[in-house]
Design a protein around this motif. Structure first.
Motif, PDB file in Angstrom:
ATOM      1  N   LEU A   1      11.219  -2.746 -29.421  1.00 47.93           N
ATOM      2  CA  LEU A   1      10.382  -3.847 -29.888  1.00 47.93           C
ATOM      3  C   LEU A   1       8.921  -3.425 -29.762  1.00 47.93           C
ATOM      4  O   LEU A   1       8.483  -2.952 -28.714  1.00 47.93           O
ATOM      5  N   ARG A   2       8.179  -3.610 -30.861  1.00 44.96           N
ATOM      6  CA  ARG A   2       6.770  -3.225 -30.854  1.00 44.96           C
ATOM      7  C   ARG A   2       5.974  -4.105 -29.890  1.00 44.96           C
ATOM      8  O   ARG A   2       6.286  -5.273 -29.683  1.00 44.96           O
ATOM      9  N   VAL A   3       4.928  -3.534 -29.351  1.00 38.74           N
ATOM     10  CA  VAL A   3       4.025  -4.301 -28.497  1.00 38.74           C
ATOM     11  C   VAL A   3       3.380  -5.395 -29.343  1.00 38.74           C
ATOM     12  O   VAL A   3       2.879  -5.147 -30.439  1.00 38.74           O
ATOM     13  N   GLY A   4       3.402  -6.609 -28.832  1.00 41.90           N
ATOM     14  CA  GLY A   4       2.829  -7.752 -29.533  1.00 41.90           C
ATOM     15  C   GLY A   4       3.836  -8.530 -30.353  1.00 41.90           C
ATOM     16  O   GLY A   4       3.582  -9.689 -30.717  1.00 41.90           O
ATOM     17  N   GLU A   5       4.986  -7.946 -30.662  1.00 40.52           N
ATOM     18  CA  GLU A   5       5.976  -8.666 -31.460  1.00 40.52           C
ATOM     19  C   GLU A   5       6.757  -9.676 -30.639  1.00 40.52           C
ATOM     20  O   GLU A   5       7.423 -10.546 -31.204  1.00 40.52           O
ATOM     21  N   GLU A   6       6.660  -9.592 -29.330  1.00 47.06           N
ATOM     22  CA  GLU A   6       7.405 -10.527 -28.484  1.00 47.06           C
ATOM     23  C   GLU A   6       6.979 -11.967 -28.710  1.00 47.06           C
ATOM     24  O   GLU A   6       7.768 -12.898 -28.523  1.00 47.06           O
ATOM     25  N   VAL A   7       5.730 -12.173 -29.159  1.00 47.16           N
ATOM     26  CA  VAL A   7       5.237 -13.532 -29.370  1.00 47.16           C
ATOM     27  C   VAL A   7       5.860 -14.159 -30.616  1.00 47.16           C
ATOM     28  O   VAL A   7       5.721 -15.361 -30.842  1.00 47.16           O
TER      29      VAL A   7
END
Length: 1074
Positions: A788-794
């Motif tokens: 998972l890319r950084v920032g996509e968790e939101v």
């Protein structure tokens, strides 16, 4: 041995009763003071005169006397001479005793011969076993103990039997010329008991009439007095062994009929007389049971009913498994206990409380219940009637749905009545609050063959091809008695080609057996059409491959098919899916307890016969190498199942016109490499396309035009390299590309799939989604991806299940927060540099965190991170720590008991500086759910893994695994004044590659659940402190649960034991590693 008989030789009688002539001592029969006769050979006591007994001993039938089994041929040959010698004496006695013969039948005035004696027996009439009241009445049936003469005379050829074991019908007619019943005193007492019982029944009826104030009390009391007097004389006559003319019996019967006529008067008491079958009448047909386990089940049920304090017992199993046959045997066994009132009730198929009340009333003899229509009043009457029975046992056979016993009127739980129910549904047992639930299992292979041979009528082995086919047919029956009996019956007299045809027809699903109709009842009883459709779908898709391990996979398939309803959360869909699977299993159609054998072959065949061939094409697992011909692809087809074949190609020119087709299953055709584009040209209505586990390399462009498609399943297509544009598939809700190891990029147009709820990319060559795509998938509920890319968790607003790895602590903690907010039931989240393969490691839990190369972790309290610690969600079940070199302890006891109540597993791998697993003061009286504790490659842990007081807080611990840790010297250390370690749940102890390990613990281990011990490469270990229970003779024995000890030979021989015979008691469990 008595000396030979001499008709002229008599010995004086030592005692002469007052008023009687002296009697000679008889070598055959002794006259007792109570006027009974005792055989000098078998010691049995008889009623009736001596000459009848002698005639029976002489081999003359028809006198109603049970034969003396120890009577030898010599005595039997001489007995007629004795009878001849006594005739003149007896004749003179009769001529001089005119008044004394007034109560005898006319035959008593004739000269006595063996022939006339038999004739007199035949012309007498037994009253009590057949005495009845009312037209057509069967209330006074023959006692279960009634013994009929074994004779060939025509007068007795139509004597009714109390039970026809084959035909199962009771005969209550009294044939003309029936012989007198004179038998053993024991049997006669049983007859008198029946008379008393019938007298009580008649009295009860009269008392009911009087209390009802609907009849003339004076008339009733008068008839009661007359009936009691006359009835009593009959009873006394039977007790005294006196014969009496049929006129006397007819007089009593007439009185009974008069009482019955009063009962029949409209407006007084009831409209019709109903006579009930009493418990003294054995049940109809009793099947001969097959199999040791089956017979043991009968014993178990009888024993449990007689000895247990439980009041409700449930016997369950699939249709045709033999529940009724077993309970019939139980019922007849219970009838042998005279202190019990046992009642059998066939539960009405058209079930209602009213109908069940009627069925029970018919069984227990509550005649007036049908006059009452109010359910509560009926329940009260039935309850009161059952309460006065002596130790009543009520068997309800064939229960399909639960009910409240108080609504019916069954007094369960009041210390008296025992209720036994048979059902196909375990759910019914649970809903009926059965304290004991007994499952009837399928027959084993040997017992199946025994039942087949017995039914077929062949005692030996069938030879050659016929024998092999018979075995194959039995395999399809898979231990189901009803199926075995039908197959064996059908094949009687069959030729060899008939056997081949039978097997082929069954394999091709062209033959419908009668057993299917019985099994269909379980399907129909599911009631709900949705549940029925789910069951058929599982059979069509998975068939014999249904197993206990695949529940989630089956629920996913039901979701794909749209059988679990509309839009909902995954948690709700899974709840509904598990509920439906539970109903199917509860109906006996599936049995997940059987592991890989949860679907019976005949249940599968039954289901396939129910599927209409006009709308479904089912040609799965048939070895097909080509796609079926055009003639099979009709415009009425809705579903096609071609999975599990060997189809290699769908060539150009095949373009089926099936506008109604919604599902196409081509999965598990591993050789299928090419599908030509024309194939999908006229399949516009397709909603589910399953190409999983095929060898296909690319999908045709025509896939892009399937605008109704909702599920595209490509899991395990390891050769797939290209998927065409998917932007037009606006209805697509599921795209599964798991293990598409040759697929390097996602298909074009992914950002257009706004309805997508399930996206699986794990173990594909694709590492992550293109930037910006995840934000467009606003309805996504399931996501599995390598990274998972950084920032996509939101952007994981609706995600409930997440399987991915992240690279830093902040992203990891954000994902944890998202999972907590969405109430995720399943997730596997990894932080670090490990590959995606780790996410599918062997740990079998739903919620796993794998943390690689982290310094510190913390139990999550408020979901925020203050100093770079990894946060643990409250819901986590498994925690795996790898290469956390700076970490000295895993967690605090406070976290474990207060903030991580669901944590079951802790695994540490290659944590070089780790000193202890759990740190801090032990909380008082607190326990945790930890089941699995594993330490691997943690060399800095020196002396103690656990302390004895820590063990007290780990009551659920099942596995201790310690491997490849150089510093470990002691697994468990003791506390002062404590010398015993108690592990009530410990099942596995594994100790490998521990060069410094000297002892497992300082004390003694009590492990009553221990199953496996594995010890390897622990050179300094000298002792296994396992407590061995002692037998009555003082010798040690292994714990009953222990199954194996795996160890190398040299270490085993060097171990020291507290008891000198401990080694020999464990040797049979040893499996050497070298």
């Amino acid at each position: 041995m008595p000396r030979p008989l001499n008709a002229e030789e008599e010995e004086p009688n030592t005692e002469v009763p007052q008023g009687e002539m002296p009697r000679a001592l008889d070598p055959l029969v002794e006259v007792l003071p109570n006027n009974m006769r005792k055989s000098n050979f078998c010691e049995n006591e008889y009623v009736g005169d001596t000459k009848r007994i002698k005639a029976q001993f002489a081999g003359v039938g028809g006198c109603g006397i049970l034969g003396c089994k120890v009577f030898n041929d010599r005595v039997r040959s001489e007995a007629p001479e004795v009878l001849k010698g006594e005739r003149a004496v007896e004749s003179s006695k009769r001529q001089g005793n005119d008044e004394g013969s007034s109560n005898l039948t006319q035959s008593s005035h004739q000269p006595l011969t063996v022939g006339s004696e038999v004739a007199r027996c035949k012309t007498s009439f037994v009253a009590m076993p057949y005495l009845s009241y009312g037209a057509g009445s069967s209330a006074f049936l023959p006692s279960a103990e009634t013994n009929f003469p074994n004779q060939s005379g025509s007068a007795l050829t139509n004597i009714p039997r109390p039970l026809n074991a084959k035909e199962g019908e009771l005969n209550t007619e009294v044939p003309h010329g029936a012989g007198t019943h004179l038998g053993l005193a024991k049997s006669q007492r049983g007859t008198c008991g029946l008379a008393d019982a019938n007298m009580t029944s008649l009295k009860r009826k009269l008392e009911e009439l009087i209390s009802s104030r609907r009849a003339d009390m004076n008339e009733l009391k008068s008839k009661w007095t007359r009936t009691e007097e006359e009835y009593g004389s009959v009873v006394r006559a039977i007790r005294e062994g006196i014969s009496f003319p049929p006129e006397k019996v007819a007089e009593v019967e007439g009185l009974c009929k008069e009482v019955e006529q009063i009962l029949l008067v409209p407006g007084r008491f009831r409209q019709e007389a109903t006579v009930r079958c009493r418990k003294t009448s054995p049940l109809v047909t009793i099947e001969e049971l097959v199999g040791k386990e089956t017979l043991q089940k009968v014993d178990e049920i009888v024993c449990f009913i007689m000895q247990s304090k439980d009041f409700v017992i449930g016997v369950y199993g699939m249709g045709g498994v033999g529940k009724t046959a077993i309970l019939r045997n139980v019922y007849n066994r219970l009838l042998e206990y005279r202190a019990l009132d046992v009642f059998w009730v066939d539960v009405p198929q058209d079930f209602s409380v009213y109908a069940l009340q009627e069925a029970i009333a018919n069984a227990v003899g509550l005649d007036n219940l049908s006059n009452e229509k109010d359910l509560k009043r009926r329940a009260s009457l039935l309850c009161g009637h059952l309460k006065v029975k002596k130790r009543p046992i009520l068997i309800l056979d064939g229960l399909w749905m639960h009910f409240e016993v108080k609504d019916v009127g069954i007094p369960v739980g009041m210390g008296r009545l025992r209720l036994v129910v048979t059902t196909r549904s375990l759910d019914v047992c649970r809903m009926m609050l059965c304290q004991k639930q007994m499952k009837i299992e399928l027959l084993k292979e040997e017992d199946s063959w025994r039942l087949f041979s017995r039914t077929y009528g062949f005692a030996g082995e069938l030879s050659g091809e016929v024998g092999q086919i018979a075995r194959s047919l039995l395999n399809r029956c898979s231990g189901l008695p009803l199926g075995i009996i039908e197959i064996a019956t059908r094949m009687r007299g069959a030729k060899e080609h008939d056997w081949r045809c039978m097997l082929q027809n069954l394999e091709d699903f062209r033959l419908e057996l009668d057993v299917f109709k019985r099994l269909q009842l379980s399907y129909l009883n599911l009631g709900n059409e949705q549940v029925q459709q789910c069951f058929l779908h599982l059979i069509l898709c998975f068939g014999d491959f249904l197993s206990a391990d695949g529940r989630n996979f089956y629920i996913e398939s039901l979701i794909d098919e749209g059988l679990l309803g509309g839009i909902a959360t995954r948690n709700r869909l899974y709840e509904r899916g598990n509920e439906i699977l539970g109903k199917i299993e509860g109906a006996g159609l599936l049995d997940f307890e059987e592991g890989d054998r949860c679907l019976h072959p005949l249940t599968r065949d039954m289901a396939l016969h129910m599927v209409p061939s006009t709308t479904h094409m089912f040609k799965a697992i048939m070895g097909l190498r080509e796609i079926p011909e055009d003639v099979f692809w009709t415009d009425r087809l809705e579903k096609v199942f071609l999975h599990g074949n060997k189809i290699e190609e769908i060539p150009y020119g095949i373009s089926p016109n099936c506008p109604k087709l919604t599902r196409l299953s081509l999965d598990s055709n591993s050789t299928l490499a090419v599908i030509h584009g024309s194939f999908f040209g006229h399949l516009k209505g397709l909603t589910v396309l399953d190409l999983s586990c095929t060898g296909i390399t690319e999908l045709p462009d025509s896939i892009s035009e399937l605008e109704s498609l909702e599920a595209l399943l490509l899991q395990g297509c390891s050769s797939l390299r290209f998927i065409p544009y998917v932007g037009k598939l606006r209805s697509l809700r599921k795209l599964d590309l798991t293990e598409c190891r040759s697929l390097g990029e996602v298909p074009e147009g992914m950002e257009m799939l706004a309805n997508l709820r399930f996206l699986a990319l794990l173990l594909a060559e694709i590492q992550t989604l293109p930037e910006g795509v995840l934000g467009k998938l606003v309805n996504l509920q399931y996501l599995s991806i390598n990274e998972l890319r950084v920032g996509e968790e939101v952007k994981l607003l609706e995600v409930e299940e997440l399987y991915c790895s992240v690279s830093d602590v902040e992203t990891f903690n954000a994902c944890v927060g998202c999972l907590e907010r969405n109430g995720s039931a399943c997730y596997r989240l990894m932080m670090g540099e490990r590959s995606g393969e780790v996410l599918w490691c062997g740990i079998d839990t739903k919620r796993l965190l794998l943390i690689d190369s982290c310094d510190r972790i913390a139990g999550s309290v408020d979901g925020t991170s203050g100093d770079g610690c990894v946060l643990l969600p409250e819901s986590v079940q498994s925690l795996v720590l790898s290469r956390c070199h700076k970490m000295k302890r895993v967690m605090e006891w406070e976290w474990l008991t207060a903030h991580l109540p669901n944590l079951e597993e802790i695994v540490t791998i290659s944590c070089e500086n780790l000193e202890e697993i759990i740190h801090g003061p032990l909380p008082s009286e607190a326990t945790c759910r930890l089941r699995h504790l594993e330490v691997n490659g943690c060399n800095n842990m020196k002396r103690v893994l656990l302390t004895q007081d820590m063990v007290l807080h780990l009551p659920f611990l099942e596995d201790i695994v310690v491997q490849d840790s150089k510093g470990i010297e002691l697994i468990m250390g003791t506390v002062a004044k404590m010398t015993y370690f108690s592990f009530p749940k410990l099942m596995n102890l594994v100790l490998h590659k521990l060069p410094e390990l000297k002892s497992v613990c300082d004390g003694i281990m009590r492990c009553n659940s221990l199953q496996r011990v594995s010890i390897d490469n622990c050179p300094k270990l000298k002792r296994i402190p396992l407590q061995l229970p002692l037998l009555d003779n003082g010798l040690p024995s292994p714990p009953p649960s222990l199954q194996e000890i795996r160890i190398n030979r040299q270490m085993w021989e060097s171990l020291e034991w507290d008891h000198p015979l401990a080694r020999s008691s464990l040797e049979h469990l040893i499996k050497f590693l070298d």
